[in-house]
Design a protein around this motif. Structure first.
Motif, short mmCIF file in Angstrom:
data_model
loop_
_atom_site.label_atom_id
_atom_site.label_comp_id
_atom_site.label_asym_id
_atom_site.label_seq_id
_atom_site.Cartn_x
_atom_site.Cartn_y
_atom_site.Cartn_z
N ASN A 60 12.03 -15.66 27.64
CA ASN A 60 12.88 -16.52 28.47
C ASN A 60 11.98 -17.54 29.15
O ASN A 60 11.44 -17.28 30.23
CB ASN A 60 13.64 -15.69 29.52
CG ASN A 60 14.64 -16.53 30.30
OD1 ASN A 60 14.47 -17.73 30.50
ND2 ASN A 60 15.73 -15.90 30.74
N GLN A 64 13.02 -18.57 32.75
CA GLN A 64 12.71 -17.56 33.77
C GLN A 64 11.73 -16.56 33.18
O GLN A 64 12.09 -15.42 32.87
CB GLN A 64 13.99 -16.87 34.25
CG GLN A 64 14.97 -17.79 34.97
CD GLN A 64 16.24 -17.06 35.35
OE1 GLN A 64 17.08 -16.76 34.52
NE2 GLN A 64 16.37 -16.75 36.63
N LYS A 105 11.35 -12.70 33.76
CA LYS A 105 12.26 -11.70 33.21
C LYS A 105 11.60 -10.88 32.11
O LYS A 105 11.89 -9.69 31.95
CB LYS A 105 13.54 -12.36 32.70
CG LYS A 105 14.45 -12.86 33.82
CD LYS A 105 15.82 -13.25 33.29
CE LYS A 105 16.76 -13.56 34.46
NZ LYS A 105 18.14 -13.87 33.99
N GLU A 106 10.73 -11.51 31.32
CA GLU A 106 10.03 -10.77 30.27
C GLU A 106 9.11 -9.72 30.89
O GLU A 106 9.08 -8.57 30.45
CB GLU A 106 9.23 -11.71 29.38
CG GLU A 106 8.47 -10.98 28.27
CD GLU A 106 7.76 -11.93 27.33
OE1 GLU A 106 7.85 -11.71 26.11
OE2 GLU A 106 7.12 -12.89 27.81
#
Length: 286
Positions: free
Chosen positions: A68, A71, A74-75
């Motif tokens: 991502n 963002q 998020k990973e």
């Protein structure tokens, strides 16, 4: 490290794919022109890092994989929740954004204990991002926070290499890691070697020996051996790391076969120890 198992590996460059969880636009839309890309369009987890009893994978660095890019935190959050914190993570951040934006992105990523640095792939025309005025400020922020910058571009393009050298010298406390041996091919080898000589003189620049499958799947072991020789003759051994680029490496080799090949490149156990474990462990502070 007298107690260290001689075949214990610290893999400083791999990717885990969870296609239902992330975006992976490049992978799902088959953007790289790789003949074997279809075999990668599935999930890959820690259980797929298959070795035999002769090798032990102790730790690894997960490199951002387009989970991502809007963002990127998020990973890292997903990985920490899924596989725990016994790994280090390189997140995504675009190196030429405004310093105020960059600082906020870094602050967000620093909430995660596994986070140790960023990668911005600047291959091809994207390498112009390295020349942006904001990059110097952003490099200074990375250095201040003792983070790592993973550089991925064709170092044979000498204007971009010259720019990276200037940035590295301006920020001697920032560790910069060249991904995938600087993306060398037989066609760009002459300029690549010129770049290697320049880059190797700068003590805060490191290099990963990996990623040949992304350039040409038919690269011979003879050519790869020459590249290894060139790198080890220029860089100090403490700034070279073997890395897998899993699962991309599976297009040409199993995970186990790749590490077996790496060990065969080493003239003695001391070199193998440095390149397969010690250097990565020290750089990524595991």
């Amino acid at each position: 490290m007298a107690t260290q198992h001689s075949n214990t590996i610290f893999d400083p460059h791999l990717h885990l794919f969870y296609l239902d969880e992330g975006d992976y636009f490049w992978l799902k839309n088959a953007l790289p022109p790789w003949p074997e890309l279809a075999m990668l369009q599935k999930d890959f987890s820690v259980k797929d890092l298959i070795l035999n009893d002769d090798y032990i994978l102790s730790n690894f660095v997960h490199i951002e994989a387009g989970f991502n890019n809007q963002q990127p935190e998020k990973e890292i959050a997903f990985l920490e929740n899924t596989i725990g914190k016994l790994h280090k993570a390189i997140g995504y951040a675009q190196i030429d954004v405004a310093p105020s934006v960059f600082e906020e992105q870094i602050k967000t990523l620093q909430k995660f204990s596994s986070f140790v640095g960023i990668r911005d792939i600047t291959e091809g025309n994207d390498a112009t991002r390295l020349h942006a005025h904001s990059v110097k400020c952003n490099f200074a922020l990375l250095a201040k926070n003792k983070l790592i910058f993973e550089a991925q571009f064709e170092i044979s393009e000498l204007p971009h290499t010259t720019r990276l050298c200037e940035l590295a010298k301006a920020h001697p406390n920032l560790n910069i890691v060249l991904n995938h041996a600087g993306l060398v091919t037989p066609q760009n080898y002459k300029n690549w070697l010129t770049a290697i000589v320049l880059l190797a003189k700068i003590p805060n620049i490191y290099i990963k020996y990996s990623g040949f499958e992304m350039q040409q799947m038919t690269l011979s072991n003879t050519f790869r051996g020459q590249i290894f020789k060139d790198i080890t003759e220029n860089f100090t051994l403490e700034r070279i790391m073997f890395a897998s680029n899993f699962p991309i490496c599976l297009m040409t080799s199993s995970y186990l076969s790749l590490w077996q090949h790496y060990k065969q490149l080493c003239a003695n156990e001391a070199i193998w120890q440095k390149l397969s474990y010690d250097n990565a462990s020290q750089l990524y502070k595991f």
